[in-house]
Write an enzyme that holds these catalytic residues in place. Structure first.
Site, short mmCIF file in Angstrom:
data_model
loop_
_atom_site.label_atom_id
_atom_site.label_comp_id
_atom_site.label_asym_id
_atom_site.label_seq_id
_atom_site.Cartn_x
_atom_site.Cartn_y
_atom_site.Cartn_z
N CYS A 283 72.23 30.45 61.74
CA CYS A 283 72.86 30.25 60.43
C CYS A 283 73.05 28.76 60.19
CB CYS A 283 74.20 30.97 60.40
SG CYS A 283 75.10 30.85 58.84
N HIS B 253 71.57 39.15 55.48
CA HIS B 253 72.31 37.99 56.02
C HIS B 253 72.99 37.24 54.88
CE1 HIS B 253 72.53 34.40 58.92
NE2 HIS B 253 72.85 33.86 57.75
N GLU B 254 72.27 37.08 53.75
CA GLU B 254 72.83 36.33 52.62
C GLU B 254 73.97 37.11 51.95
OE1 GLU B 254 72.08 33.41 52.81
OE2 GLU B 254 70.35 33.84 54.09
N HIS C 65 77.24 36.81 53.61
CA HIS C 65 78.02 35.60 53.29
C HIS C 65 78.88 35.80 52.05
CE1 HIS C 65 76.74 32.77 56.31
NE2 HIS C 65 75.46 32.83 55.99
#
Ligand code: FHF
Ligand code: ZN
EC number: 3.5.1.88
Length: 187
Positions: free
Chosen positions: A114, A157-158, A161
């Site tokens: 990351c 993954h995005e 966030h």
């Protein structure tokens, strides 16, 4: 122009917040944010620009990583096929939402890293192998797409966030490389 100095690192509380949806129609500010995020990803994958600007190569970026707690992500996944050099996925996504997902899970064989984490964290990050996603694109149009394998992993993954979730939250604490039966390992 976004550089590594603009990216906040773990420990910053913004990375643990649930980000706010952006208003539709998109504001000029949110359109500019998306454009700048995509420019960062392209620069980070350009060997000359990445070296000049000391950028770490990235395939995705989420607005909270810029200390902007809004539901905006950019993804730019390069092709590894010389016959077909177009990116396999390249988009700025506003208010992305996973509508449904496969029962089958998947993870990257190499694990994940990351831009907001300056250390190696070994282990399998188990995610959904396929997702159906809705989002508003940079032209303000509602989109609905299905993704699988690597592209699906990057988008998850995005979106994590946007929800204050870090990749290592998904790693098995007892055994980082433990896998349940049937999990696809993407090499
Ligand atoms: C990356 N870099 O992009 C990683 C990090 C699985 O929230 O994967 O923290 F530059 C976003 C080809 C293949 C070219 C891989 C999602 C990882 C998202 C960014 N680089 C790459 C490449 C890469 C994170 N991030 C290791 C920086
Ligand atoms: Zn990240």
């Amino acid at each position: 122009m976004i550089t590594m100095e603009d990216i906040i690192r773990e420990g910053n509380p913004t990375l643990r917040k649930v980000a706010e949806e952006v208003a539709i129609p998109l504001s000029d500010e949110d359109i500019k944010l998306g454009e700048d995020m995509m420019e960062f990803l392209k620069n980070s994958q350009d060997p000359v620009k990445a070296e000049e600007l000391a950028l770490r190569g990235g395939v995705g970026l989420a607005a909270p990583q810029l200390d902007i707690s809004k539901r905006v992500i950019a993804v730019h996944v390069p092709s590894n096929d010389l016959e077909n050099p177009e990116p396999t996925l390249s988009a700025v996504m506003y208010n992305p939402k996973i509508l449904s997902h496969s029962v089958q899970d998947a993870c990257l064989g190499e694990g994940e890293g990351c831009l907001s984490v300056d250390r190696e964290v070994p282990g399998y990050v188990v995610r959904h192998n396929k997702i159906t996603l809705s989002y508003v694109d940079s032209a303000g149009e509602k989109q609905k797409i299905r993704l699988k394998n690597y592209e699906a992993i990057v988008v998850q993954h995005e979106i994590d966030h946007l929800n204050g979730v870090m990749f290592y939250d998904h790693i098995n604490q007892q055994n980082p490389f433990a896998l349940k039966d049937g999990v696809l390992v993407i090499e």
